[in-house]
Motif scaffolding. Structure first.
Motif, mmCIF file in Angstrom:
data_model
loop_
_atom_site.group_PDB
_atom_site.id
_atom_site.type_symbol
_atom_site.label_atom_id
_atom_site.label_comp_id
_atom_site.label_asym_id
_atom_site.label_seq_id
_atom_site.Cartn_x
_atom_site.Cartn_y
_atom_site.Cartn_z
ATOM 1 N N LEU A 107 1.261 -1.252 -0.153
ATOM 2 C CA LEU A 107 0.212 -0.101 0.015
ATOM 3 C C LEU A 107 0.597 1.536 0.249
ATOM 4 C CD1 LEU A 107 -3.373 -0.968 1.794
ATOM 5 C CD2 LEU A 107 -2.838 -1.189 -0.082
ATOM 6 N N HIS A 108 2.272 1.966 0.292
ATOM 7 C CA HIS A 108 3.025 2.252 0.610
ATOM 8 C C HIS A 108 3.304 2.382 -0.703
ATOM 9 C CE1 HIS A 108 3.716 3.258 4.876
ATOM 10 N NE2 HIS A 108 4.118 2.306 4.413
ATOM 11 N N SER A 109 3.747 1.447 -2.321
ATOM 12 C CA SER A 109 3.840 1.741 -3.535
ATOM 13 C C SER A 109 2.419 2.492 -3.995
ATOM 14 C CB SER A 109 4.513 0.759 -3.861
ATOM 15 O OG SER A 109 5.533 0.362 -2.933
ATOM 16 N N LEU A 110 1.789 1.500 -3.442
ATOM 17 C CA LEU A 110 0.630 2.484 -4.573
ATOM 18 C C LEU A 110 0.448 3.297 -4.159
ATOM 19 C CD1 LEU A 110 -1.989 -1.427 -4.035
ATOM 20 C CD2 LEU A 110 -0.657 -0.281 -6.025
ATOM 21 N N ALA A 111 0.624 4.390 -2.665
ATOM 22 C CA ALA A 111 -0.318 5.537 -2.995
ATOM 23 C C ALA A 111 1.187 6.309 -3.166
ATOM 24 C CB ALA A 111 -0.247 5.899 -0.626
ATOM 25 N N GLY A 112 1.943 5.906 -3.080
ATOM 26 C CA GLY A 112 3.250 6.790 -4.176
ATOM 27 C C GLY A 112 4.308 7.794 -3.286
#
Ligand code: ZN
Length: 249
Positions: A107-112
């Motif tokens: 989710l950190h990567s998906l958030a940018g």
């Protein structure tokens, strides 16, 4: 809480190399239960110490995947929450030089967020323990959606999710990067982790012994509370966005 938001923002503003460390508490608002909190979701039915182990996977990949495909399904529908989004904004503003996470939900990567060390691995890929090849998350979910009880490698072996199972070593590259960041950090902010699992729980000590200060943001006590500059019990999905706002990012 207002006071701690101002003080945390000041510390981050003055930091040369701020590093963040996140745990399960950052993802609970995305509907991902912390398996260490009893009686939540799929962990009610199974004991992760029994099913999510490398020996359980090797003994019976079919049984392993009958459990893990349900977990993948739940993780697939999870979206970044305001805590993940605030951390990505803070990184964009230069307030995060490294983000160490115990979470495997990507989710950190998906958030940018880009400067992420996933020290417990991630579901973003699956690995073949026989031939060493790596397969994308999309490929694995396609196989599961098409009815495969075990996602298989081209070589015919069962794939293992790219997450660290109990009994496995942590990914060397990620843990080295995390230790490097922790040793350079003049400020480390721990969000949503009780710091109970080694070796990750030892990272704040690296920061401290190099002269850095700790900020703890967690809803329950951690072993580092007494030696931390600031301890906040506020909800991470509320406090982190307010810090981002305070810093104007
Ligand atoms: Zn293979």
């Amino acid at each position: 809480m207002m006071q701690s938001i101002e003080r945390i923002s000041e510390l981050l503003q003055g930091a040369r190399f701020p590093v963040f460390l996140t745990g399960a508490g950052v993802s609970t608002d995305s509907g991902i239960p912390d398996f260490r909190s009893p009686g939540t979701g799929i962990w009610e039915k199974v004991d992760p110490m029994e099913v999510a182990t490398i020996s359980a996977f090797r003994e019976d990949p079919g049984r392993f995947w009958s459990f893990y495909s349900e977990r993948m399904g739940m993780l697939s529908s999870a979206k970044p929450n305001p805590a993940h989004i605030a951390l990505a904004r803070l990184e964009g503003g230069g307030y995060v030089k490294g983000l160490i996470t115990q979470n495997i939900d990507r989710l950190h990567s998906l958030a940018g967020s880009q400067l992420v060390a996933e020290v417990h691995g991630s579901i973003d890929h699956a690995e073949c323990l026989e031939c060493g090849s790596s397969h994308s998350y999309d490929r694995v979910t396609e196989m599961l959606a098409a009815g495969a009880s075990i996602p298989l490698c081209d070589c015919g072996a069962a794939l293992k999710p790219g997450v660290v199972l109990f009994g496995e070593n942590l990914p060397g590259e990620a843990i080295r990067e995390a230790a490097n960041w922790a040793g350079q950090a003049d400020v480390m902010l721990v969000a949503g982790s009780s710091l109970g699992v080694y070796p990750v729980a030892g990272l704040p000590e690296l920061t401290r012994s190099a002269g850095g200060v700790l900020i703890i943001m967690n809803d329950s006590p951690t072993p580092y509370d007494e030696v931390s500059e600031i301890v906040s019990r506020g909800r991470v999905e509320e406090v982190l966005p307010r810090i981002a706002e305070e810093l104007g990012v």
